[in-house]
Design a protein around this motif. Sequence first.
Motif, mmCIF file in Angstrom:
data_model
loop_
_atom_site.group_PDB
_atom_site.id
_atom_site.type_symbol
_atom_site.label_atom_id
_atom_site.label_comp_id
_atom_site.label_asym_id
_atom_site.label_seq_id
_atom_site.Cartn_x
_atom_site.Cartn_y
_atom_site.Cartn_z
ATOM 1 N N ILE A 117 0.652 -1.260 -0.187
ATOM 2 C CA ILE A 117 0.109 0.109 0.072
ATOM 3 C C ILE A 117 0.931 1.276 0.075
ATOM 4 N N PHE A 118 1.998 1.132 0.773
ATOM 5 C CA PHE A 118 2.881 2.220 1.043
ATOM 6 C C PHE A 118 4.184 2.187 0.091
ATOM 7 N N THR A 119 4.627 3.328 -0.257
ATOM 8 C CA THR A 119 6.079 3.339 -0.960
ATOM 9 C C THR A 119 6.836 3.282 0.052
ATOM 10 N N ILE A 120 7.899 2.554 0.443
ATOM 11 C CA ILE A 120 8.537 2.291 1.208
ATOM 12 C C ILE A 120 10.076 2.642 0.800
ATOM 13 N N HIS A 121 10.874 3.655 1.368
ATOM 14 C CA HIS A 121 12.099 4.074 0.997
ATOM 15 C C HIS A 121 13.187 3.456 2.148
ATOM 16 N N PRO A 122 13.978 2.638 1.709
ATOM 17 C CA PRO A 122 15.074 2.042 2.770
ATOM 18 C C PRO A 122 15.736 3.016 3.492
ATOM 19 N N ASP A 123 16.260 4.110 2.732
ATOM 20 C CA ASP A 123 17.242 4.904 3.357
ATOM 21 C C ASP A 123 16.550 6.372 3.337
ATOM 22 N N ILE A 124 16.470 7.049 4.598
ATOM 23 C CA ILE A 124 15.921 8.587 4.708
ATOM 24 C C ILE A 124 17.096 9.417 4.355
ATOM 25 N N GLY A 125 18.107 8.947 4.369
ATOM 26 C CA GLY A 125 19.277 9.889 4.183
ATOM 27 C C GLY A 125 19.640 10.200 2.589
ATOM 28 N N GLN A 126 19.242 9.089 2.041
ATOM 29 C CA GLN A 126 19.339 9.282 0.335
ATOM 30 C C GLN A 126 18.395 10.289 0.082
ATOM 31 N N LEU A 127 16.842 10.052 0.532
ATOM 32 C CA LEU A 127 16.017 11.011 0.366
ATOM 33 C C LEU A 127 16.254 12.435 0.556
ATOM 34 N N VAL A 128 16.840 12.700 1.771
ATOM 35 C CA VAL A 128 17.307 13.936 2.105
ATOM 36 C C VAL A 128 18.358 14.318 1.084
ATOM 37 N N ARG A 129 19.232 13.557 0.588
ATOM 38 C CA ARG A 129 20.327 14.146 -0.438
ATOM 39 C C ARG A 129 19.779 14.674 -1.642
ATOM 40 N N ARG A 130 18.655 13.670 -2.140
ATOM 41 C CA ARG A 130 18.053 13.884 -3.487
ATOM 42 C C ARG A 130 17.289 15.095 -3.170
ATOM 43 N N ALA A 131 16.687 15.558 -2.028
ATOM 44 C CA ALA A 131 15.867 16.524 -1.660
ATOM 45 C C ALA A 131 16.512 17.838 -1.936
ATOM 46 N N THR A 132 17.910 17.718 -1.084
ATOM 47 C CA THR A 132 18.477 19.103 -1.154
ATOM 48 C C THR A 132 19.508 19.495 -2.430
ATOM 49 N N GLY A 133 19.495 18.274 -3.027
ATOM 50 C CA GLY A 133 20.481 18.376 -4.524
ATOM 51 C C GLY A 133 21.740 18.070 -4.199
#
Length: 112
Positions: free
Chosen positions: A96-112
């Motif tokens: 049901i949910f999209t689950i990302h294994p690594d929050i750090g990777q998302l933060v790096r992607r979000a901050t460029g």
Amino acid sequence: MDLATNPHPDLTIITVKAGRIDAAAAIAFKDAMRAALADGPDHVVLDLSQVTFVDSSGLGAIVAAMKMTGDGRRLDLAGLTPDVAKVFRLTRMDTIFTIHPDIGQLVRRATG
């Protein structure tokens, strides 16, 4: 329930600052999520990396938070600890949910 909100241009990361989302914390979690989701972006990621235990009430509260996001918005999950990930697999909520294994990777992607 203590939540930390970290806004980025394309998404907001909401970090749960508790070890448990269970029957005792479910209502407080939903109330805190309602406030955190009030005027956020279309993409919200719930960081569960500090959560080590979720019971059925906690799972229901997370599903309720997903429903609170409303149409056109989405709530993803990130950083699930092994025991929490197991609950999501056993209940098939991982479909049901999209689950990302690594929050750090998302933060790096979000901050460029």
